[in-house]
Motif scaffolding. Structure first.
Motif, PDB file in Angstrom:
ATOM      1  N   GLN A 184      -7.624   1.816  24.712  1.00 31.61           N
ATOM      2  CA  GLN A 184      -7.417   2.001  23.282  1.00 31.61           C
ATOM      3  C   GLN A 184      -5.959   2.294  22.979  1.00 31.61           C
ATOM      4  OE1 GLN A 184     -10.190   5.232  22.736  1.00 31.61           O
ATOM      5  NE2 GLN A 184      -8.569   6.756  22.732  1.00 31.61           N
ATOM      6  N   VAL A 185      -5.576   1.941  21.762  1.00 35.99           N
ATOM      7  CA  VAL A 185      -4.268   2.307  21.217  1.00 35.99           C
ATOM      8  C   VAL A 185      -4.563   3.294  20.104  1.00 35.99           C
ATOM      9  CG1 VAL A 185      -2.215   1.505  20.005  1.00 35.99           C
ATOM     10  CG2 VAL A 185      -3.244   0.070  21.779  1.00 35.99           C
ATOM     11  N   SER A 186      -3.990   4.500  20.212  1.00 39.45           N
ATOM     12  CA  SER A 186      -4.228   5.554  19.223  1.00 39.45           C
ATOM     13  C   SER A 186      -2.958   5.815  18.427  1.00 39.45           C
ATOM     14  CB  SER A 186      -4.650   6.854  19.912  1.00 39.45           C
ATOM     15  OG  SER A 186      -5.841   6.660  20.633  1.00 39.45           O
ATOM     16  N   LEU A 187      -3.069   5.734  17.104  1.00 40.16           N
ATOM     17  CA  LEU A 187      -1.981   6.103  16.211  1.00 40.16           C
ATOM     18  C   LEU A 187      -2.086   7.601  15.965  1.00 40.16           C
ATOM     19  CD1 LEU A 187       0.336   5.393  14.250  1.00 40.16           C
ATOM     20  CD2 LEU A 187      -1.431   4.959  12.521  1.00 40.16           C
ATOM     21  N   LEU A 188      -0.997   8.337  16.187  1.00 37.87           N
ATOM     22  CA  LEU A 188      -0.989   9.787  16.010  1.00 37.87           C
ATOM     23  C   LEU A 188      -0.205  10.161  14.768  1.00 37.87           C
ATOM     24  CD1 LEU A 188      -0.127  10.701  19.710  1.00 37.87           C
ATOM     25  CD2 LEU A 188      -2.381  10.437  18.702  1.00 37.87           C
ATOM     26  N   SER A 189      -0.635  11.218  14.095  1.00 33.20           N
ATOM     27  CA  SER A 189       0.073  11.715  12.926  1.00 33.20           C
ATOM     28  C   SER A 189      -0.122  13.222  12.820  1.00 33.20           C
ATOM     29  CB  SER A 189      -0.444  11.035  11.652  1.00 33.20           C
ATOM     30  OG  SER A 189       0.364  11.365  10.545  1.00 33.20           O
ATOM     31  N   HIS A 190       0.747  13.863  12.039  1.00 35.19           N
ATOM     32  CA  HIS A 190       0.627  15.309  11.822  1.00 35.19           C
ATOM     33  C   HIS A 190      -0.467  15.581  10.794  1.00 35.19           C
ATOM     34  CE1 HIS A 190       4.102  16.622  14.123  1.00 35.19           C
ATOM     35  NE2 HIS A 190       4.727  15.548  13.677  1.00 35.19           N
ATOM     36  N   VAL A 197      -5.243   9.504  14.288  1.00 34.60           N
ATOM     37  CA  VAL A 197      -5.737   9.238  12.936  1.00 34.60           C
ATOM     38  C   VAL A 197      -6.334   7.837  12.814  1.00 34.60           C
ATOM     39  CG1 VAL A 197      -4.266  10.912  11.776  1.00 34.60           C
ATOM     40  CG2 VAL A 197      -3.417   8.587  12.183  1.00 34.60           C
ATOM     41  N   ARG A 198      -6.026   6.973  13.770  1.00 36.98           N
ATOM     42  CA  ARG A 198      -6.592   5.625  13.810  1.00 36.98           C
ATOM     43  C   ARG A 198      -6.612   5.202  15.278  1.00 36.98           C
ATOM     44  NH1 ARG A 198      -6.568   1.766   9.563  1.00 36.98           N
ATOM     45  NH2 ARG A 198      -7.171   3.596   8.393  1.00 36.98           N
ATOM     46  N   VAL A 199      -7.734   4.626  15.707  1.00 36.02           N
ATOM     47  CA  VAL A 199      -7.886   4.225  17.114  1.00 36.02           C
ATOM     48  C   VAL A 199      -8.426   2.794  17.164  1.00 36.02           C
ATOM     49  CG1 VAL A 199      -9.065   4.682  19.304  1.00 36.02           C
ATOM     50  CG2 VAL A 199      -8.302   6.593  17.871  1.00 36.02           C
ATOM     51  N   TRP A 200      -7.684   1.912  17.846  1.00 36.09           N
ATOM     52  CA  TRP A 200      -8.121   0.546  18.080  1.00 36.09           C
ATOM     53  C   TRP A 200      -8.573   0.462  19.531  1.00 36.09           C
ATOM     54  CZ3 TRP A 200      -3.805   1.880  15.377  1.00 36.09           C
ATOM     55  CH2 TRP A 200      -3.717   1.432  14.059  1.00 36.09           C
ATOM     56  N   ALA A 201      -9.850   0.201  19.749  1.00 39.73           N
ATOM     57  CA  ALA A 201     -10.384   0.097  21.103  1.00 39.73           C
ATOM     58  C   ALA A 201     -10.464  -1.374  21.492  1.00 39.73           C
ATOM     59  CB  ALA A 201     -11.762   0.748  21.181  1.00 39.73           C
ATOM     60  N   PHE A 202     -10.160  -1.664  22.747  1.00 41.28           N
ATOM     61  CA  PHE A 202     -10.275  -3.018  23.257  1.00 41.28           C
ATOM     62  C   PHE A 202     -11.117  -2.991  24.519  1.00 41.28           C
ATOM     63  CE2 PHE A 202      -6.192  -1.244  24.601  1.00 41.28           C
ATOM     64  CZ  PHE A 202      -6.273  -1.330  25.984  1.00 41.28           C
ATOM     65  N   ARG A 203     -11.635  -4.152  24.893  1.00 46.13           N
ATOM     66  CA  ARG A 203     -12.476  -4.222  26.095  1.00 46.13           C
ATOM     67  C   ARG A 203     -12.024  -5.375  26.970  1.00 46.13           C
ATOM     68  NH1 ARG A 203     -16.637  -7.983  25.367  1.00 46.13           N
ATOM     69  NH2 ARG A 203     -16.627  -8.881  23.297  1.00 46.13           N
ATOM     70  N   ARG A 204     -12.341  -5.247  28.248  1.00 45.99           N
ATOM     71  CA  ARG A 204     -12.043  -6.270  29.244  1.00 45.99           C
ATOM     72  C   ARG A 204     -10.604  -6.757  29.166  1.00 45.99           C
ATOM     73  NH1 ARG A 204     -15.427  -8.192  32.364  1.00 45.99           N
ATOM     74  NH2 ARG A 204     -14.587 -10.300  32.383  1.00 45.99           N
TER      75      ARG A 204
END
Length: 154
Positions: free
Chosen positions: A96-102, A110-117
């Motif tokens: 996953q790629v996670s966008l972080l914020s205060h 605050v937003r998470v894009w999950a990917f597979r394989r």
């Protein structure tokens, strides 16, 4: 006249994000592209219908994720990339790629894009120049089988 609603929340800044891949340490990157998806369209011209062509959805596609970072001491991503070269086998992993914020004074996803394989298809080391004092930058490109917007805080 349209009704007036309360002002919307401000958009998140895109400055802090982390890549997490199963079995590897999480890594902060300075750039990420490819968080996208597309559904193909096929047109079907029906005989006798001259006003329009029917448009039908076809296969979904997702571009490769391309991540850029300053070169650091970790070699895990390089090792994952070279597994194929040494064993002849690709070992796909979820991540996953996670966008972080205060939020309330703390840095949280605050937003998470999950990917597979996913598996690395390209790894580029830094351009080295003894005349420059810039950060040594490397990039990683991951092919994958789709993105989903994952729940945050699970």
């Amino acid at each position: 006249m349209l009704p007036v609603t309360a002002p919307q929340a401000r958009p998140y800044l895109a400055a802090h994000f982390v890549l997490a891949v199963e079995g590897l340490s999480a890594v902060s990157f300075s750039k990420c592209s490819g968080l996208a998806g597309e559904v193909g369209v096929e047109e079907y011209a029906e005989g006798g219908e001259n006003r329009f062509a029917h448009r039908l959805p076809t296969r979904a596609s997702f571009p490769n994720l391309v991540l850029t970072q300053g070169t650091g001491p970790s070699t895990e991503l390089w090792s994952w990339f070279f597994e194929y070269h040494t064993t002849g086998k690709v070992r796909p992993r979820a991540g996953q790629v996670s966008l972080l914020s205060h939020v309330d004074g703390a840095m949280v996803p605050v937003r998470v894009w999950a990917f597979r394989r996913a598996w690395p298809v390209k790894l580029t080391g830094p351009d080295l120049d003894a005349q420059a004092s810039a950060v040594a930058v490397e990039s990683l490109e991951l092919a994958h089988h789709g993105l989903v917007l994952a729940p945050v805080g699970v």
